[in-house]
Scaffold this active site. Structure first.
Site, PDB file in Angstrom:
ATOM      1  N   LYS A 256       0.871  -1.188   0.000  1.00 37.66           N
ATOM      2  CA  LYS A 256       0.000   0.000   0.000  1.00 37.66           C
ATOM      3  C   LYS A 256       0.901   1.229   0.000  1.00 37.66           C
ATOM      4  CE  LYS A 256      -3.240   2.552   3.022  1.00 37.66           C
ATOM      5  NZ  LYS A 256      -4.084   2.528   4.231  1.00 37.66           N
ATOM      6  N   ASP A 261      -2.458  10.084   3.876  1.00 34.11           N
ATOM      7  CA  ASP A 261      -3.856   9.709   4.037  1.00 34.11           C
ATOM      8  C   ASP A 261      -4.566  10.717   4.947  1.00 34.11           C
ATOM      9  OD1 ASP A 261      -6.279   8.464   4.230  1.00 34.11           O
ATOM     10  OD2 ASP A 261      -5.589   6.794   5.485  1.00 34.11           O
ATOM     11  N   LYS A 268     -10.027  12.680   8.389  1.00 33.88           N
ATOM     12  CA  LYS A 268      -9.623  12.208   9.722  1.00 33.88           C
ATOM     13  C   LYS A 268      -9.801  13.344  10.731  1.00 33.88           C
ATOM     14  CE  LYS A 268      -6.286   8.697   8.312  1.00 33.88           C
ATOM     15  NZ  LYS A 268      -7.021   7.522   8.826  1.00 33.88           N
ATOM     16  N   ARG A 342      -7.762  -0.570   1.093  1.00 34.99           N
ATOM     17  CA  ARG A 342      -8.302  -1.800   0.489  1.00 34.99           C
ATOM     18  C   ARG A 342      -8.735  -1.561  -0.961  1.00 34.99           C
ATOM     19  NH1 ARG A 342     -12.716  -2.386   5.185  1.00 34.99           N
ATOM     20  NH2 ARG A 342     -11.048  -1.326   6.285  1.00 34.99           N
TER      21      ARG A 342
HETATM   22  N1  BES Z   1      -4.160   4.484   6.970  1.00 39.54           N
HETATM   23  C1  BES Z   1      -5.231   4.172   7.806  1.00 39.54           C
HETATM   24  C2  BES Z   1      -4.906   3.158   8.899  1.00 39.54           C
HETATM   25  C3  BES Z   1      -3.763   3.447   9.833  1.00 39.54           C
HETATM   26  C4  BES Z   1      -4.004   3.662  11.137  1.00 39.54           C
HETATM   27  C5  BES Z   1      -2.464   3.397   9.418  1.00 39.54           C
HETATM   28  C6  BES Z   1      -2.963   3.884  12.012  1.00 39.54           C
HETATM   29  C7  BES Z   1      -1.423   3.624  10.296  1.00 39.54           C
HETATM   30  C8  BES Z   1      -1.675   3.868  11.594  1.00 39.54           C
HETATM   31  C9  BES Z   1      -6.390   3.601   7.004  1.00 39.54           C
HETATM   32  O1  BES Z   1      -6.487   4.045   5.702  1.00 39.54           O
HETATM   33  C10 BES Z   1      -7.651   3.983   7.706  1.00 39.54           C
HETATM   34  O2  BES Z   1      -7.939   5.136   7.764  1.00 39.54           O
HETATM   35  N2  BES Z   1      -8.338   2.984   8.221  1.00 39.54           N
HETATM   36  C11 BES Z   1      -9.570   3.179   8.893  1.00 39.54           C
HETATM   37  C12 BES Z   1     -10.600   2.335   8.202  1.00 39.54           C
HETATM   38  C13 BES Z   1     -11.974   2.597   8.688  1.00 39.54           C
HETATM   39  C14 BES Z   1     -12.473   3.932   8.183  1.00 39.54           C
HETATM   40  C15 BES Z   1     -12.842   1.469   8.193  1.00 39.54           C
HETATM   41  C16 BES Z   1      -9.450   2.704  10.334  1.00 39.54           C
HETATM   42  O3  BES Z   1      -8.724   1.761  10.606  1.00 39.54           O
HETATM   43  O4  BES Z   1     -10.080   3.325  11.191  1.00 39.54           O
HETATM   44 ZN    ZN Z   2      -7.542   5.871   5.488  1.00 39.73          ZN
HETATM   45 ZN    ZN Z   3      -4.663   4.631   4.832  1.00 39.48          ZN
END
Ligand code: BES
Ligand code: ZN
Ligand code: ZN
Length: 494
Positions: A256, A261, A268, A342
């Site tokens: 990835k 992000d 976020k 994903r």
């Molecule tokens: N990049 C993040 C996940 C992440 C979290 C990476 C902490 C590194 C450290 C990912 O894209 C994300 O935002 N995931 C969300 C998914 C949710 C919205 C279903 C999550 O894990 O909350």
């Molecule tokens: Zn994300």
């Molecule tokens: Zn991410």
């Protein structure tokens, strides 16, 4: 930094790795007799302990490095001790140091369990990784003296030389991954990540193909196009081929590569999201692994795929509710634009199978909930049991640990969408990391040996400890290189 071998103990500083049971409460010790002139305490042998014994004028100094209980000594503890020792030697500006690892193994009665060569590899890795610092953008960089480390040994030069070589190769692959993940987001956009990577492999056997713009559309990479459309820095997929043995089954390593992000329109809300510059740590891991394989001239048939994009909110950005139609026939409702990883990994999985991959491992900073389940020492792994077992084994060898979690069929219902085959976000507030893996499984044909690694909580550490330095860990590079290399090692031992 240079590593040499010799029998003569001549340097100004001697590093002595010791175990906690080497020194008893009353000061009795199994340590070499010259050390018995000092008053030694048991805590000096504990994991992480460092004790300087400063010699008088004309005498050498000794640095005692704690390795914990003798019975639990393993290559990880040696790697850890080396990182701690390396930083201490740098701090004290020592230039010539000696160490005797064979003596440590003998004292712990470990010389049959860990070979001296394995200990040397671990020491070299730990030293190089523990003394690493990301200082590209500092005006004044920390000045370290050039250290020359001599292994005191009677073992064969060729064997130990090979051990040093592999230690350097593994450390350098992980350092490449760290360097990429540590880059600030304005210095590493999808295109720069790809350019830097191609440049890195320019003189190697690695061949590169980039899919961007129209070719991304032709390939039907709808996930990358959707996630990248809110950014003025366009998305791309990088394909790197390393094939030194065509008879081997093709292994795809997928990373990835979200260079930042923000969450996109599903922005976020955390106070500080600057660590989301490391949302390409999975990409960094597979690039680092490829570096180890190519530099080590390992017999392999590997394709590395980097799904690179920047996830931004904008007038053009992906909207929650949009529908994506993937070329494998799966339609996806974008329930949340922060679930972007994903979406882009799905493109890469489809592409890997198009290329004829027999097995595929994807690695990603995918979910917070994986860290909530396993903490920051183990990454989660899902997938077909035999490939998972091979990766778990590799993880033990290099101490980049993975723990298998189940693909629970019943949870697939959590990804229900009212108008598409699946949604990219679960409607139930449990097992978030597993539902992400189940989402990916929708893009995997049953014949593909597939594993998914969620390394979200392993991408960085806040302070230097053992072989980790503050910042990106480079996790995954050594793990995946070892996984691929184990096949060659297995075959050559048959
Ligand atoms: N990049 C993040 C996940 C992440 C979290 C990476 C902490 C590194 C450290 C990912 O894209 C994300 O935002 N995931 C969300 C998914 C949710 C919205 C279903 C999550 O894990 O909350
Ligand atoms: Zn994300
Ligand atoms: Zn991410």
């Amino acid at each position: 930094m240079s590593f040499t071998f010799g029998g003569e103990n001549a340097a100004q500083t001697l590093i002595v790795p010791i175990c906690s049971d080497d020194i008893e409460e009353m000061g009795a010790t199994r340590l070499p007799s010259w050390l018995q002139a000092y008053s030694l305490l048991p805590h000096m042998g504990e994991r992480g302990a460092l004790t300087w014994l400063h010699g008088r004028i004309g005498e050498r100094d000794a640095l005692l490095v704690g390795c914990g209980e003798a019975s639990r000594l393993d290559t990880e503890r040696i790697r850890e001790a080396a990182g701690n020792a390396g930083r201490a030697i740098h701090k004290h500006k020592k230039e010539r140091v000696d160490i005797n690892l064979g003596e440590l193994l003998k004292r712990c009665e470990h010389s049959l369990v860990i070979s001296e060569a394995e200990a040397v590899t671990a020491w070299v890795e730990g030293w190089k990784l523990g003394t690493y610092a990301f200082e590209v953008y500092r005006t004044k960089q920390t000045k370290h003296s050039e250290v020359s480390l001599q292994f005191l040994t009677e073992a064969k030069f060729e064997v130990l030389n090979e051990a040093v070589r592999w230690g350097c190769l593994y450390a350098e692959g992980a350092i490449l991954a760290r360097n990429l993940a540590n880059e600030p987001p304005n210095m590493l956009r999808p295109k720069t990540l790809i350019e830097k990577t191609i440049e890195h492999f320019a003189l190697s056997k690695v061949e590169a193909v980039v899919y961007e713009g129209e070719s991304l559309e032709q390939q039907g990479m709808v996930g990358l196009i959707a996630v990248g459309k809110g950014s003025k820095y366009p998305p791309a997929l990088l394909e790197l081929r390393y094939c030194t043995n065509e008879t081997l089954p093709l292994t795809a390593l997928i990373g990835k590569g979200i260079t930042f992000d923000t969450g996109g329109i599903s922005l976020k809300k955390d106070f500080d999201i600057s660590d989301m510059r490391m949302d390409m740590a999975g990409a960094a891991a597979v690039i680092g692994a490829l570096d180890i394989l190519a530099a080590g001239d390992v017999k392999a048939n590997v394709v590395v795929l980097i799904a690179a994009a920047e996830n931004m909110p904008d007038g053009e950005a992906l909207l929650p509710g949009e529908l994506l139609q993937y070329p494998n026939g799966v339609s996806v409702q974008v329930g949340n634009t922060d679930s972007e990883g994903r979406l882009v990994l799905a493109d890469a999985l489809i592409h890997a199978q198009r290329l004829g991959a027999v097995e595929a491992v994807d690695i990603a900073t995918l979910t917070y909930s994986c860290g909530a389940a396993l903490g920051s020492k183990y990454a989660g792994i899902w997938g077909e049991d035999t490939i998972v077992a091979e990766i778990v084994q590799a993880g033990k060898q290099v101490s980049e640990k993975v723990w298998q979690l189940p693909l629970v069929d019943e949870y697939e219902a959590y990804l229900h969408s009212d108008y598409a085959d699946i949604c990219n976000i679960s409607r139930v507030g449990e097992a978030g990391a597993t539902t992400a893996a189940l989402f990916l499984r929708k893009f995997v044909q049953p014949s593909l040996r597939w594993a998914h690694i969620d390394m979200a909580s392993l991408k960085d550490v806040s302070s230097a400890q053992g072989w980790h330095s503050a910042g990106a860990t480079g996790y995954g590079a050594r793990l995946l290189a070892q996984f691929v290399r184990n096949r060659t090692l297995r075959e050559s031992s048959n």
